[in-house]
Design a protein around this motif. Structure first.
Motif, short mmCIF file in Angstrom:
data_model
loop_
_atom_site.label_atom_id
_atom_site.label_comp_id
_atom_site.label_asym_id
_atom_site.label_seq_id
_atom_site.Cartn_x
_atom_site.Cartn_y
_atom_site.Cartn_z
N THR A 1 -17.74 -16.19 -47.23
CA THR A 1 -17.57 -16.83 -45.93
C THR A 1 -18.60 -17.93 -45.81
O THR A 1 -19.72 -17.81 -46.31
N ASP A 2 -18.22 -19.04 -45.18
CA ASP A 2 -19.18 -20.08 -44.86
C ASP A 2 -19.82 -19.73 -43.52
O ASP A 2 -19.27 -18.95 -42.74
N ILE A 3 -20.99 -20.29 -43.23
CA ILE A 3 -21.71 -19.87 -42.02
C ILE A 3 -22.14 -21.03 -41.12
O ILE A 3 -22.72 -20.81 -40.06
N ALA B 1 -16.50 -25.49 -34.73
CA ALA B 1 -15.20 -26.10 -34.51
C ALA B 1 -14.32 -26.03 -35.75
O ALA B 1 -13.26 -26.64 -35.80
N CYS B 2 -14.79 -25.28 -36.77
CA CYS B 2 -13.98 -25.14 -37.98
C CYS B 2 -13.68 -23.66 -38.23
O CYS B 2 -13.10 -23.29 -39.23
N GLY B 3 -14.12 -22.81 -37.28
CA GLY B 3 -13.78 -21.39 -37.39
C GLY B 3 -14.68 -20.58 -38.30
O GLY B 3 -14.36 -19.43 -38.62
N HIS B 4 -15.82 -21.13 -38.72
CA HIS B 4 -16.68 -20.37 -39.62
C HIS B 4 -17.25 -19.13 -38.91
O HIS B 4 -17.62 -18.16 -39.56
N ASP B 5 -17.30 -19.16 -37.56
CA ASP B 5 -17.70 -17.98 -36.80
C ASP B 5 -16.66 -16.86 -36.97
O ASP B 5 -16.99 -15.68 -37.10
N ALA C 1 -23.94 -24.38 -45.39
CA ALA C 1 -23.66 -25.79 -45.70
C ALA C 1 -22.32 -26.09 -46.35
O ALA C 1 -22.24 -26.90 -47.25
N GLU C 2 -21.26 -25.48 -45.86
CA GLU C 2 -19.95 -25.87 -46.40
C GLU C 2 -19.58 -27.27 -45.95
O GLU C 2 -18.93 -28.02 -46.67
N GLU C 3 -20.02 -27.62 -44.74
CA GLU C 3 -19.59 -28.89 -44.14
C GLU C 3 -20.39 -30.09 -44.61
O GLU C 3 -20.09 -31.22 -44.22
N HIS C 4 -21.42 -29.85 -45.39
CA HIS C 4 -22.32 -30.96 -45.70
C HIS C 4 -22.55 -31.07 -47.21
O HIS C 4 -23.41 -30.38 -47.75
N LEU D 1 -11.47 -17.25 -47.40
CA LEU D 1 -10.51 -17.33 -46.29
C LEU D 1 -10.84 -18.54 -45.44
O LEU D 1 -12.00 -18.97 -45.37
N HIS D 2 -9.81 -19.12 -44.84
CA HIS D 2 -10.03 -20.17 -43.84
C HIS D 2 -9.00 -20.06 -42.74
O HIS D 2 -7.83 -19.90 -43.01
N VAL D 3 -9.50 -20.11 -41.50
CA VAL D 3 -8.57 -20.05 -40.37
C VAL D 3 -7.69 -21.30 -40.37
O VAL D 3 -8.10 -22.36 -40.87
NI NI Z 1 -14.22 -25.05 -42.58
#
Ligand code: NI
Length: 396
Positions: free
Chosen positions: A82-84, A107-111, A142-145, A168-170
């Protein structure tokens, strides 16, 4: 029993953790942290993992967490990632658990991903006695960066002994209760780069004494679009985008330097290797023609994301066992990038899309929208699916 586990046991245990997952998710949603700054998030995750009685593995990184669950019997090791991290977005949704950190938002559902994987850890622990092998939980920063947190995670042993990885990704365009899969190349190779055009500054009225970096940069931007139309196979999608141009200081001064901030995307592994050379060749030669110099800096590179069909079959088979047929769709290809691709270069695995769309609660806005909302019912479906998939993979 159907296959290697009892369907009722999986869904009952997933149901029992659901309320707790919502609480975890809402806490995480209220305190979003961006890439490499996930200190409170990591602390929270570590606390909850310890409460669950799971083993935290050593990790030489500022943020992120590696956790292991050892089954009662020896066997393979499967990893779940999971990304955080969250995004620098000012939340504009009206959920009661809205972000309390102004300007930051999940805003990307990582929560949602974190709450799913925490729940999964709790449920799988209850299956410990029947577990034939181990489960590694990767909480990755740091998935987004770009360059992203996957590469340092791998360097820290995240994939040690791992023979398959699940991600997984929402998906806010897929209804809750459904999943999406796709085999083969699903997401793009990303090459993030800066091009610096070095000219020679001067007076606006005396161009003959200067080398105008702005005029040359304009030609470079325009010519690089021809990579897409003339240098790559038209059947293979490619994009070259400049999101930012910086140069010059005033109207009456010829700019000395221009910095072009760009990203190149492709679904072809071959083009992924060719693109940086092509960009450099074109930029170099245009600059040379006009007496300037091009400098190229690669900021980050992700490989194409290649999902294993074997893993997809595990997702499909188990989702059908749990919730019946007709609920698995094929995920579309995209030129978006994901550093989950880095794990898939090392071990087979796949990223499953988890439907979180529910129009009645406004959960249909796209990723990265300030109005993004995810349907929390999806936590149950994600947890059930991953629990069943782990049991199926390890115990068969
Ligand atoms: Ni994402």
């Amino acid at each position: 029993m159907d296959g290697t586990y009892s369907v009722d046991k999986v869904t009952e245990r997933a149901k029992r953790i659901h309320k707790k997952q919502i609480a975890w998710r809402r806490h995480l949603h209220q305190y979003p942290e961006t890439a490499n700054d996930e200190f409170q998030t990591t602390k929270f995750l570590r606390g909850e993992i310890k409460k669950l009685g799971l083993k935290v593995l050593p990790l030489k990184m500022k943020t992120g967490l590696l956790v292991e669950l050892k089954g009662a019997k020896p066997g393979k090791t499967v990893a779940i990632r999971t990304d955080i991290d969250a995004l620098p977005i000012l939340e504009q949704s009206s959920v009661p658990f809205k972000s309390r950190r102004k300007g930051f938002m999940h805003a990307c559902g990582h929560d949602m991903h974190m709450a799913t994987v925490l729940g999964l850890a709790s449920v799988l622990k209850q299956f410990k006695d029947e577990l034939q092998g181990n489960v590694r939980f990767i909480f990755q920063p740091a998935e987004e960066h770009p360059p992203g947190g996957a590469t340092p995670m791998i360097a820290n042993g995240a994939l040690k002994n791992v023979s398959m990885i699940f991600g997984l990704h929402v998906d806010p365009h897929l209804a809750t209760g459904k999943i999406g899969v796709r085999g083969g190349i699903t997401m793009a190779s990303v090459i993030d780069f800066d091009l610096i055009i070095h000219g020679r500054g001067g007076h606006a009225a005396r161009p003959q004494n200067a080398v105008d970096a702005i005029v040359i940069a304009a030609e470079v931007v325009e010519s690089l679009q021809k990579i897409v139309s003339r240098e790559t196979d038209p059947i293979s999608p490619t994009a070259v985008t400049f999101g930012k141009i910086e140069g010059g200081t005033a109207r009456n001064i010829i700019a000395d330097t221009v910095v072009l901030t760009g990203t190149a995307r492709t679904l072809s592994a071959l083009d992924s290797r060719r693109l940086p050379k092509l960009i450099k060749r074109i930029a170099d030669n245009i600059c040379k023609a006009h007496g300037a110099r091009a400098e190229m800096k690669i900021i980050a590179r992700y490989p194409v994301l290649h999902n294993s069909s074997k893993t997809n079959r595990i997702f499909e088979r188990n989702f059908r066992r749990l919730f019946g047929g007709g609920k698995v769709s094929e995920t579309e290809q995209t030129l978006g990038g994901e550093d989950f691709a880095c794990y898939l270069q090392k071990v087979p695995g796949a990223m499953v899309r988890l439907g979180v769309m529910n129009k009645s609660i406004g959960a249909d806005k796209s990723w990265h929208s300030p109005h993004f909302i995810a349907d929390e019912q999806a936590l149950f479906f994600g947890t059930s699916l991953l629990t069943a998939s782990v049991l199926d993979y390890l115990n068969s």
